[in-house]
Write a protein that holds these residues in place. Structure first.
Motif, mmCIF file in Angstrom:
data_model
loop_
_atom_site.group_PDB
_atom_site.id
_atom_site.type_symbol
_atom_site.label_atom_id
_atom_site.label_comp_id
_atom_site.label_asym_id
_atom_site.label_seq_id
_atom_site.Cartn_x
_atom_site.Cartn_y
_atom_site.Cartn_z
ATOM 1 N N THR A 70 7.420 3.868 -4.711
ATOM 2 C CA THR A 70 8.048 3.352 -5.930
ATOM 3 C C THR A 70 7.764 4.253 -7.116
ATOM 4 N N SER A 71 6.508 4.644 -7.299
ATOM 5 C CA SER A 71 6.165 5.475 -8.454
ATOM 6 C C SER A 71 6.871 6.827 -8.408
ATOM 7 N N THR A 72 7.180 7.314 -7.227
ATOM 8 C CA THR A 72 7.901 8.586 -7.087
ATOM 9 C C THR A 72 9.405 8.404 -7.306
ATOM 10 N N LEU A 73 9.990 7.395 -6.643
ATOM 11 C CA LEU A 73 11.448 7.247 -6.691
ATOM 12 C C LEU A 73 11.973 6.749 -8.032
ATOM 13 N N PRO A 116 6.897 -9.540 -1.826
ATOM 14 C CA PRO A 116 6.455 -10.934 -1.924
ATOM 15 C C PRO A 116 5.474 -11.160 -3.069
ATOM 16 N N HIS A 117 4.869 -10.087 -3.560
ATOM 17 C CA HIS A 117 3.852 -10.207 -4.609
ATOM 18 C C HIS A 117 4.151 -9.219 -5.732
ATOM 19 N N ILE A 118 4.618 -9.721 -6.849
ATOM 20 C CA ILE A 118 4.822 -8.873 -8.019
ATOM 21 C C ILE A 118 3.795 -9.327 -9.040
ATOM 22 N N ASN A 119 2.955 -8.374 -9.469
ATOM 23 C CA ASN A 119 1.844 -8.746 -10.332
ATOM 24 C C ASN A 119 1.876 -7.986 -11.650
ATOM 25 N N ASP A 120 0.752 -7.976 -12.348
ATOM 26 C CA ASP A 120 0.656 -7.337 -13.657
ATOM 27 C C ASP A 120 0.919 -5.837 -13.599
ATOM 28 N N SER A 156 12.770 1.245 2.732
ATOM 29 C CA SER A 156 11.950 0.100 3.133
ATOM 30 C C SER A 156 10.610 0.565 3.683
ATOM 31 N N THR A 157 9.553 -0.006 3.140
ATOM 32 C CA THR A 157 8.212 0.244 3.661
ATOM 33 C C THR A 157 7.718 -0.977 4.430
ATOM 34 N N VAL A 158 8.615 -1.928 4.659
ATOM 35 C CA VAL A 158 8.260 -3.163 5.350
ATOM 36 C C VAL A 158 8.310 -2.915 6.849
ATOM 37 N N GLY A 159 7.305 -3.379 7.532
ATOM 38 C CA GLY A 159 7.315 -3.240 8.981
ATOM 39 C C GLY A 159 5.917 -3.274 9.536
ATOM 40 N N GLY A 160 5.846 -3.051 10.784
ATOM 41 C CA GLY A 160 4.556 -3.058 11.444
ATOM 42 C C GLY A 160 4.735 -2.605 12.879
ATOM 43 N N ALA A 216 0.824 -1.215 0.000
ATOM 44 C CA ALA A 216 0.000 0.000 0.000
ATOM 45 C C ALA A 216 0.859 1.265 0.000
ATOM 46 N N LEU A 217 1.811 1.360 0.897
ATOM 47 C CA LEU A 217 2.708 2.510 0.942
ATOM 48 C C LEU A 217 3.762 2.430 -0.161
ATOM 49 N N GLY A 218 4.246 1.233 -0.405
ATOM 50 C CA GLY A 218 5.319 1.029 -1.377
ATOM 51 C C GLY A 218 4.986 1.469 -2.791
#
Length: 97
Positions: free
Chosen positions: A19-22, A35-39, A80-84, A13-15
């Motif tokens: 990504t689109s900016t960087l 973990p999920h790369i899609n179309d 990194s946008t990974v975390g919680g 969601a954040l990534g």
């Protein structure tokens, strides 16, 4: 000197926004880890999509970084946008495991 960007959580969601900016910035190579790369994956010849599972497992992190070729001729940038949130203890009271 070459500049390489690594984004973990690139399609979350954040990534997606990060990504689109960087990727519009001046990087020679961009590694997108998720973990999920899609179309909706980014179509750019500088970008390499890498599937990485749970990054709280050290083996998965080592496998992810095996895709990166280290060099003194490169500058690496990591986002990194990974975390919680795991409440209850302060950071310094939390064990490494």
């Amino acid at each position: 000197m070459k500049k390489e960007l690594l984004i973990f959580g690139a399609y979350g969601a954040l990534g997606k926004g990060i990504t689109s900016t960087l990727i519009k910035k001046n990087y020679d190579k961009i590694f997108l880890f998720d973990p999920h790369i899609n179309d909706s994956a980014v179509d750019d010849n500088r970008v390499k999509n890498i599937i990485v599972k749970n990054v709280s497992i050290e083996e998965n992190v080592l496998e992810a970084f095996a895709n990166i070729e280290p060099s003194k001729e490169k500058l690496f940038f990591l986002f990194s946008t990974v975390g919680g949130f795991w409440g209850g203890k302060t950071l310094w009271e939390t064990g490494v495991d």
